[in-house]
Design a protein around this motif. Structure first.
Motif, short mmCIF file in Angstrom:
data_model
loop_
_atom_site.label_atom_id
_atom_site.label_comp_id
_atom_site.label_asym_id
_atom_site.label_seq_id
_atom_site.Cartn_x
_atom_site.Cartn_y
_atom_site.Cartn_z
N ASN A 191 1.47 -2.86 9.92
CA ASN A 191 2.16 -3.58 10.68
C ASN A 191 2.72 -4.96 9.90
N LEU A 192 3.52 -5.95 10.45
CA LEU A 192 3.96 -6.87 9.47
C LEU A 192 2.94 -7.73 8.93
N GLN A 193 1.73 -8.01 9.54
CA GLN A 193 0.47 -8.68 9.16
C GLN A 193 0.01 -7.95 8.06
N HIS A 194 -0.07 -6.55 8.12
CA HIS A 194 -0.59 -6.00 6.88
C HIS A 194 0.31 -5.99 5.64
N ALA A 195 1.63 -5.92 6.06
CA ALA A 195 2.68 -5.93 4.93
C ALA A 195 2.57 -7.51 4.32
N ILE A 196 2.30 -8.49 4.90
CA ILE A 196 2.28 -9.85 4.44
C ILE A 196 0.93 -9.91 3.69
N GLU A 197 0.00 -9.30 4.01
CA GLU A 197 -1.38 -9.23 3.45
C GLU A 197 -1.33 -8.57 2.04
N LEU A 198 -0.54 -7.63 1.92
CA LEU A 198 -0.31 -6.71 0.64
C LEU A 198 0.66 -7.48 -0.34
N MET A 199 1.76 -8.16 0.25
CA MET A 199 2.54 -8.81 -0.53
C MET A 199 2.26 -9.91 -1.13
N THR A 200 1.19 -10.62 -0.26
CA THR A 200 0.95 -12.02 -0.90
C THR A 200 0.02 -11.80 -2.00
N LYS A 201 -0.63 -10.84 -2.39
CA LYS A 201 -1.06 -10.59 -3.48
C LYS A 201 -0.22 -10.03 -4.80
N HIS A 202 0.95 -9.62 -4.37
CA HIS A 202 1.84 -9.30 -5.66
C HIS A 202 2.31 -10.39 -6.70
N PRO A 203 2.05 -10.13 -7.79
CA PRO A 203 2.32 -11.11 -8.62
C PRO A 203 3.79 -11.68 -8.70
N HIS A 207 0.64 2.72 -0.29
CA HIS A 207 1.57 1.83 0.38
C HIS A 207 2.92 1.49 -0.46
N PHE A 208 3.00 1.90 -1.62
CA PHE A 208 4.23 1.83 -2.34
C PHE A 208 5.07 3.08 -1.95
N ALA A 209 6.23 2.64 -1.44
CA ALA A 209 7.15 3.93 -1.24
C ALA A 209 8.37 4.12 -2.11
N GLY A 210 8.52 3.16 -2.71
CA GLY A 210 9.61 3.10 -3.79
C GLY A 210 10.16 1.59 -3.96
N GLY A 211 11.03 1.44 -4.94
CA GLY A 211 11.58 0.26 -5.32
C GLY A 211 12.75 0.20 -6.37
N GLU A 212 13.45 -0.68 -6.42
CA GLU A 212 14.41 -0.81 -7.27
C GLU A 212 14.86 -2.20 -7.93
N ASP A 260 1.59 -3.03 -8.53
CA ASP A 260 2.43 -1.68 -7.57
C ASP A 260 1.46 -0.54 -7.72
N ASP A 261 0.85 -0.29 -9.04
CA ASP A 261 -0.25 0.80 -8.97
C ASP A 261 -1.40 0.78 -8.07
N GLN A 262 -1.65 -0.55 -7.75
CA GLN A 262 -2.61 -0.55 -6.48
C GLN A 262 -2.05 -0.20 -5.41
N LEU A 263 -0.88 -0.72 -5.12
CA LEU A 263 -0.02 -0.31 -3.96
C LEU A 263 0.03 1.17 -3.86
N ARG A 264 0.42 1.96 -4.91
CA ARG A 264 0.59 3.37 -4.68
C ARG A 264 -0.67 4.04 -4.62
N ALA A 265 -2.02 3.67 -5.16
CA ALA A 265 -3.41 4.25 -5.00
C ALA A 265 -3.51 4.14 -3.42
N CYS A 289 10.81 -5.11 1.15
CA CYS A 289 10.59 -6.47 0.55
C CYS A 289 11.55 -6.85 -0.46
N PHE A 290 12.39 -7.83 -0.24
CA PHE A 290 13.18 -8.10 -1.18
C PHE A 290 12.74 -9.11 -2.01
N GLY A 291 12.71 -9.09 -3.18
CA GLY A 291 12.07 -10.00 -4.27
C GLY A 291 13.18 -10.93 -5.03
#
Length: 134
Positions: A88-100, A41-46, A33-38, A5-7
């Motif tokens: 899948n992509l739809q799941h990724a979209i659902e997760l990232m749609t909630k990201h602040p 779903h959070f595999a890393g980031g920089e 991100d902590d919710q994603l970790r729990a 995910c490119f922010g």
């Protein structure tokens, strides 16, 4: 499946925020991100520094040229990456749609090319084994 995910961020927007606003936004992103970790779903980031701190390499006339910055014709530049585990992509979209961070700029979500990623992983293992044997 893994997704990168490119922010994107508009640097002028961040420059207009005071320290308290910036801290609140960062904390909100960290908490999500902590919710994603729990949810595993959070595999890393920089995070990335400003584009003017980077360089671009281009091949021109069989020589690599180095230029300052990415020189993209847009206000929005990549501000960081997040490696996401999703079904899948739809799941990724659902997760990232909630990201602040979505309120700060767009996210681009791309699936990882798992076949090339497996080749890189194998290459890393081979390299590590060679380093240990020397």
């Amino acid at each position: 499946m893994r997704f990168i995910c490119f922010g994107y961020v508009d640097s002028s927007r961040f420059a207009s925020m005071d320290a308290a606003e910036m801290e609140a936004m960062v904390q909100e992103c960290f908490e999500y991100d902590d919710q994603l970790r729990a949810g595993v779903h959070f595999a890393g980031g920089e995070p990335l520094q400003e584009p003017n701190q980077g360089v671009t390499l281009r091949l021109h006339d069989d020589a690599v040229q180095v230029t300052d910055g990415p020189f993209a014709e847009t206000k929005e530049q990549i501000g960081g990456i997040l490696i996401l585990e999703a079904d899948n992509l739809q799941h990724a979209i659902e997760l990232m749609t909630k990201h602040p961070g979505v309120r700060s700029g767009p996210f681009e979500i791309r699936p990882v090319d798992e076949s090339i990623a497996a080749m890189i992983q194998q290459r890393n293992l081979t390299f590590q084994q060679l380093q240990k044997s020397e």
